[in-house]
Design a protein around this motif. Structure first.
Motif, mmCIF file in Angstrom:
data_model
loop_
_atom_site.group_PDB
_atom_site.id
_atom_site.type_symbol
_atom_site.label_atom_id
_atom_site.label_comp_id
_atom_site.label_asym_id
_atom_site.label_seq_id
_atom_site.Cartn_x
_atom_site.Cartn_y
_atom_site.Cartn_z
ATOM 1 N N GLY A 86 2.084 10.457 6.648
ATOM 2 C CA GLY A 86 1.013 9.608 6.137
ATOM 3 C C GLY A 86 1.552 8.409 5.388
ATOM 4 N N LEU A 104 -5.753 6.777 3.082
ATOM 5 C CA LEU A 104 -4.290 6.822 2.945
ATOM 6 C C LEU A 104 -3.797 5.783 1.932
ATOM 7 N N LEU A 150 -7.644 13.567 8.969
ATOM 8 C CA LEU A 150 -6.312 13.145 8.531
ATOM 9 C C LEU A 150 -5.387 14.343 8.321
ATOM 10 N N LEU A 187 -1.299 13.779 8.280
ATOM 11 C CA LEU A 187 -1.097 12.608 7.426
ATOM 12 C C LEU A 187 -1.335 12.892 5.951
ATOM 13 N N LEU A 236 -0.590 12.811 0.138
ATOM 14 C CA LEU A 236 -0.072 12.096 1.294
ATOM 15 C C LEU A 236 1.196 12.790 1.778
#
Length: 194
Positions: free
Chosen positions: A145, A84, A119, A124, A141
């Motif tokens: 996230g 991230l 993720l 996210l 993203l």
């Protein structure tokens, strides 16, 4: 040469206590104990490098654990944060290819795929076709996230600041330490050194 002589030859009094540094037995650490053991059995060794790298290693372990706990309180891990954060640092629109992420984080494509799957399931990030290459994907993203990585980077920095404060380092000492560690890191690159 006796044990005291070995320590005096490196410019220290008590094991690991640089003269003038004001260290006492109360501030001794596990590295001091190791250095003392070496001094007892090999008084001829100059162990200052062991003191430096032993402490760098222990600081890295301790702070890695503290920061990991801070991330876990937010529902993420260090490995997930790294993905991230890499997307966040890339700037808007916070998009990179899986290959670029893998190379930046030094992960295999299989390892990266597992992290991306998790993720993405958590909402996210999202994967989508690359508009410039139909055979490729891009990773972006999401708002969730972005919010998480902002909280996590702040939490990690809070832990790091707390450790520096607990050590009693002021701003000038912290800057000096950062500069010395940068210099040390530069000297550890392959091909450097004697």
């Amino acid at each position: 040469m006796d044990t005291e002589g070995a320590r005096d030859a490196r410019g220290t009094g008590e094991a690991g206590d640089p003269e003038g540094a004001g260290n006492t037995a109360a501030t001794s650490d596990a590295v001091d104990a190791i250095i003392g053991q070496w001094a007892a059995v090999r008084p001829d060794l100059e162990t200052t490098p062991m003191e430096v790298f032993g402490r760098v290693y222990r600081v890295t372990q301790a702070m890695g654990d503290r920061v990991e706990k801070a991330y876990r309180r937010l529902g993420t891990t260090r490995g997930e944060f790294d993905v991230l954060a890499t997307l966040r640092r890339s700037g808007e629109p916070y998009t990179l290819s899986p290959r670029r992420l893998s190379s930046t984080l030094m992960l295999t494509t299989g390892g990266m795929t597992g992290r991306l799957d998790k993720l993405e399931r958590a909402g996210l990030l999202r994967r989508s076709p690359d508009p410039h290459d139909r055979r490729a994907l891009q990773v972006t993203l999401t708002e969730e996230g972005l919010a998480l990585v902002e909280r996590a980077v702040a939490a990690g920095l809070d832990e790091q600041r707390a450790a520096l404060k607990a050590a009693g380092l002021d701003a000038a000492e912290t800057a000096q330490l950062a500069a010395l560690l940068r210099k040390l890191l530069a000297g550890t690159r392959p091909g450097d050194g004697a």
